[in-house]
Design a protein around this motif. Structure first.
Motif, short mmCIF file in Angstrom:
data_model
loop_
_atom_site.label_atom_id
_atom_site.label_comp_id
_atom_site.label_asym_id
_atom_site.label_seq_id
_atom_site.Cartn_x
_atom_site.Cartn_y
_atom_site.Cartn_z
N SER A 1 -45.06 -63.08 37.59
CA SER A 1 -46.10 -63.25 36.58
C SER A 1 -46.55 -61.94 35.97
N ARG B 1 -48.08 -71.50 31.94
CA ARG B 1 -47.60 -71.49 33.32
C ARG B 1 -48.78 -71.71 34.26
N GLN C 1 -43.78 -74.36 34.31
CA GLN C 1 -43.89 -73.65 33.05
C GLN C 1 -43.42 -74.53 31.90
#
Length: 939
Positions: free
Chosen positions: A92, A206, A933
């Motif tokens: 991330s 996400r 996602q």
């Protein structure tokens, strides 16, 4: 820009005039236009091709050189990570992805170090030399350092402040590059290239969590762009919110009973509430230990063995610590171009990050020090830990970090002399602001609550304060309201700035028999400054009415100006042999002993066949002292030391193993000491050399292999004086002899200097001549040499029925790491030392499959073994697997499932690791993370 025609032969006069113009110019990275970036991304994504394919590419600029060239590989190895690579790895944040690359063998302090100086920043450590020894750039430009100094000493770039949504690719040059980029490029360069000339819009959402609990994460990204006949605009926005994870949510690190070196019933814990007679060592429990300890919900009575009395312990003290901070980050990026003419383009860039983080450490504690209590008729020392119930629950003692970073750049670029030369003029400014608020005890308030006013000095030694100790307050819990009344918010403000301007000129000077002589030249000026304003109540010289208990801080501030010129040449010697030469001069205008630094680089590329490249480079490098090493104001800190003087005075051996009865590892000789530290304006630049030698081989179509050997030497590395070295020399001078019995003249200037840095108050029945405090100062002292091997393998193959497969493998192995802490001290083989906790080897791999609307990836990495904690051997390697699968559900929409740490792997077992958190900080305690996602591409 377009590829340069090679047939023009200018006259000698124009060549001479142009050479005179070019010589004073030195450089920053040449900004690429859209065509360059598209070609380079394609080249990075594809395996190396035969030369007949490669020469069809437009010339591009890669971080290892400022000269545009048709060949992708150059004399120095450069690793390219695209935005697509970052997504397929599943992380991330930018830092999480880069930290798994093989070249970053060194570990850094991270969010597990909640009591550190930079617990909300993420730094890289290329080649294990330290966070400040690789230069981090955005589009070839320097950015503002993190305003708080790493480990209270040095400055580095925080990767958390870089908007991930805006990244096009990241280029990592692993090797000295000061001749191209100036200071800090000792171990290499990390150049983050941002998106440009993007058309369309894409939104990505996400969300996910950890399977062990905590850490819920949500991320939204919007990337888009518009373009007209003579303009373009690219924009990116990202919002990341991440929930904290506490140690209490990980059952392997929520208690001192998790210590793997002992049976849980024998685990050592912190004293929850205790009062000890300073003369006899006996513990004092009014009403009995069971009665007192039972008043606190989380304290327990326990005796380590039959020879020790029961004590009141707190085993869950670390449970309230956050092992990953709570984050709330918003970032934005804009990039635009405007074509004034066919040969003149203007551009501007703006990136901003606004981040708020919540950090939580263990609850506070209070110690009285040695005090005389008339009611007891003796001198006592005490310790009191506060439970979560007393402070107001988990998270009630959180610190708040508010950070704002901005980077803005604008300029012009174009071509001249019939498009033979490109030029670029850029001016930029970066700024990083930070505010910290931490709850801490007011020393006077907490002292008054437990001790009351001082009533004089003790009647026994006449040295320690007398207090009517409030035993009721001390031996009973307090409520959250009372606890809050004893606290205040400690505030720190910090800011760093960098302003720079550059002019870059590149192109082909003239034709040689084997091809054009390429050139890149730049002139550069920059100003850098920072200011760190710590709360005055935590400074050693504070003399006000509200000192803070058990917290020290560092302040400082200063500025420096820098000017640089340089020249780089690409010289074709034969059709198959090319040389690269570069030189740079940096002039510093500041208060240090750094005046100017000249660096150079030479490289060779030999292509005996179209499919084989042999390459090598050698360069010098330098690093100006970190500004906080120079401008740091006096600050205090606590550290644990081995008191070698008292150890040797008592006939013990400081070098003996822990199992030797003659060792001095007992707490009587190892204890926490207060230190004072300040910067030094006497520092000089650190100097280094870097060499790489290797090859790139296109084995077959779509398969390539590269192997490169590197060596980096650094001399005069700036470091605070090593405490072991200081206390060894202080012991030699006090005792008049070295460890081996050689005589020492205590009247020498060296002895007087070492003795002046260590303060002892004298022998009495309580402290036995313990160290009261010592002074730490930075020196150009360290010497480091490291070498190793980097290797990569890439293979792509297509099948008619099963789809396309891409396979990547990377490996780094450190062959040598030697350090010398101080001139005259022994050279230590740190690579194999059992107290060296950087990785000797790293491997990562990627396997990607694509067919029709489906795509799946497996990404993994392996970190080699580390020493075990008791220094008798090594533990197992650390292996992590990430995986994801994505499906294009419509022409515009894609749905994906990402799983990081598929096997829920934790740190390797080490049954001897008896220090919390019972594993090395480089290992992650997060466990498995699962994300869903969704991406949508707007037409």
């Amino acid at each position: 820009m377009r590829a340069r025609p090679s047939g023009i032969k200018p006259n000698r006069l124009s060549i001479a005039l142009f050479a005179v113009l070019a010589l004073p110019v030195a450089g920053t990275a040449f900004a690429q236009d859209a065509a360059d970036q598209q070609e380079e991304e394609q080249a990075a994504a594809a395996p190396a091709q035969a030369s007949e394919d490669t020469t069809e590419l437009d010339r591009v600029t890669v971080t290892g050189s400022r000269i545009k060239r048709a060949e992708i590989e150059g004399p120095a190895p450069v690793t390219i990570i695209t935005a697509d690579d970052l997504e397929q790895q599943g992380f991330s944040t930018v830092y999480d992805a880069l930290n798994t690359l093989t070249q970053f063998t060194g570990s850094v302090q991270n969010e597990l170090t909640q009591n550190g100086f930079t617990p909300n920043a993420s730094f890289l450590n290329l080649r294990g030399l330290g966070p400040g020894y690789q230069l981090v750039l955005i589009n070839g430009r320097r950015v503002a350092d993190y305003p708080l100094p790493y480990n209270s000493q040095s400055n580095a770039v925080n990767l958390n402040a870089i908007p991930a949504a805006a990244i096009e690719r990241i280029e990592i040059l692993s090797g000295g590059a000061s001749a191209i980029y100036g200071s800090d490029a000792v171990a290499g360069v990390v150049n983050i290239i941002m998106k440009s000339n993007y058309e369309g819009d894409m939104v990505t959402l996400r969300g996910g969590t950890t399977t062990r609990g905590g850490g819920d994460t949500g991320r939204a990204q919007w990337i888009g762009g518009k373009a007209g006949s003579n303009w373009s605009l690219t924009y990116a926005f990202e919002y990341l919110e991440r929930e904290a994870i506490f140690a209490s949510q990980r059952d392997f690190m929520d208690s001192y009973r998790d210590d793997p070196s002992v049976d849980p019933s024998d685990a050592t814990a912190v004293g929850g509430v205790q009062m000890r007679d300073s003369f006899t060592g006996a513990y004092i429990w009014p009403g009995g230990i069971d009665e007192v300890c039972g008043r606190f919900s989380e304290f327990e009575t326990f005796a380590f063995n039959s020879a020790t009395p029961n004590r009141c312990y707190y085993y869950g003290y670390p449970a309230t610590q956050a092992i990953r901070n709570a984050d709330d980050n918003l970032s934005a990026y804009l990039y635009g171009t405007f074509d004034f003419t066919d040969t003149l383009q203007g551009f501007a860039q703006l990136s901003m990050t606004d981040a708020d983080a919540t950090l939580s450490s263990s609850t506070q504690f209070w110690q009285s020090g040695h005090v005389y209590v008339p009611e007891l008729g003796t001198i006592v020392n005490t310790q009191r830990i506060f439970t979560p119930d007393e402070v107001g629950g988990k998270g009630a003692q959180s610190s708040k970090y508010s950070e704002r970073a901005i980077d803005v750049a604008a300029g012009l670029r174009g071509t001249m002399f019939s498009d033979r030369f490109d030029w670029d003029a850029t001016i930029s400014h970066g700024r990083y602001e930070l505010d910290v608020k931490r709850p801490r005890f007011l020393a006077n308030k907490v002292s008054d609550y437990f001790l009351g006013p001082q009533l004089g000095l003790d009647p026994i030694l006449g040295a320690y304060p007398v207090h009517n100790f409030d035993l009721d307050h001390f031996f009973n819990p307090i409520d959250a309201e009372t606890f809050s009344s004893l606290n205040t918010m400690v505030k720190t403000e910090a800011e760093s700035k960098v302003t720079q301007a550059s002019f870059v000129l590149s192109g082909d000077l003239f034709e040689l028999p084997a091809g054009p002589l390429g050139m890149a030249a730049v002139i550069e000026a920059a100003s850098q400054d920072y200011e760190l304003i710590s709360d005055p109540r935590i400074r050693p010289d504070y003399a006000g009415d509200e000192p803070i208990y058990n917290l020290t801080g560092t302040g400082g501030g200063g500025e420096r100006d820098r000017y640089a010129v340089g020249l780089e040449l690409s010289v074709p010697i034969f059709d198959s042999l090319k040389a690269s030469l570069a030189g740079r001069y940096d002039k510093y205008d500041d208060v240090t002993n750094v005046d100017g630094a000249s660096t150079w680089m030479a490289g060779l590329e030999w292509r005996p066949f179209d499919s084989l490249l042999f390459r090598g480079s050698h360069s010098t490098s330098f690093r100006a002292p970190d500004m906080h090493y120079v401008f740091a104001e006096e600050s205090g800190f606590f550290t644990t030391v081995l008191d070698e003087y008292r150890c040797r005075r008592d006939g013990l051996d400081p070098t003996a193993s822990p199992t030797d009865p003659n060792n001095c590892r007992d707490n009587e000789y190892q204890y926490s000491v207060f230190g004072l530290r300040s910067g030094s304006t006497e520092l000089e630049e650190e100097k280094g050399k870097s060499t790489t030698v290797g090859f790139v081989w296109d084995v077959i179509d779509n398969m390539s292999v590269s192997v490169d050997w590197y060596q980096i030497e650094l001399e005069g590395g700036v470091s605070d004086i090593n405490t072991g070295y200081l206390l060894r020399n202080e012991a030699d001078c006090r005792l008049g002899q070295t460890r081996d019995g050689s005589p020492v003249d205590i009247n020498t200037a060296g002895c007087q200097y070492f003795l002046s840095l260590v303060e002892r108050t004298g022998i009495d029945q309580v402290n036995d001549d313990e160290i009261d405090q010592f002074r730490s100062v930075p020196f150009n002292q360290a010497k480091v040499e490291t070498s190793g091997v980097d290797a990569t393998w890439k293979y792509r193959f297509d099948t008619d029925r099963l789809g396309r497969f891409d396979l990547d493998l990377g490996w780094t192995h450190v062959l040598k790491m030697e350090e010398q802490d101080f001139p005259g001290s022994p050279v230590v083989n740190t690579r194999d030392h059992l107290q060296y906790f950087n990785f000797r080897s790293r491997v990562n791999w990627t396997a990607t499959w694509m067919k029709d609307d489906w795509r799946a990836s497996i990404y993994g990495y392996r970190w080699g073994s580390l020493p075990n904690w008791e220094e008798t051997g090594r533990i197992a390697p650390y292996i992590i697997w990430n995986a994801n699968v994505q499906k294009k559900i419509t022409d515009n929409a894609t749905l994906g499932l990402f799983v990081n740490n598929v096997l829920d792997k934790l740190h390797p077992e080490d049954d001897s690791f008896n220090s919390y958190p019972f594993f090395w900080r480089a290992y992650s305690p997060i466990g498995r993370e699962v994300f869903v996602q969704f991406s949508y591409q707007f037409n």
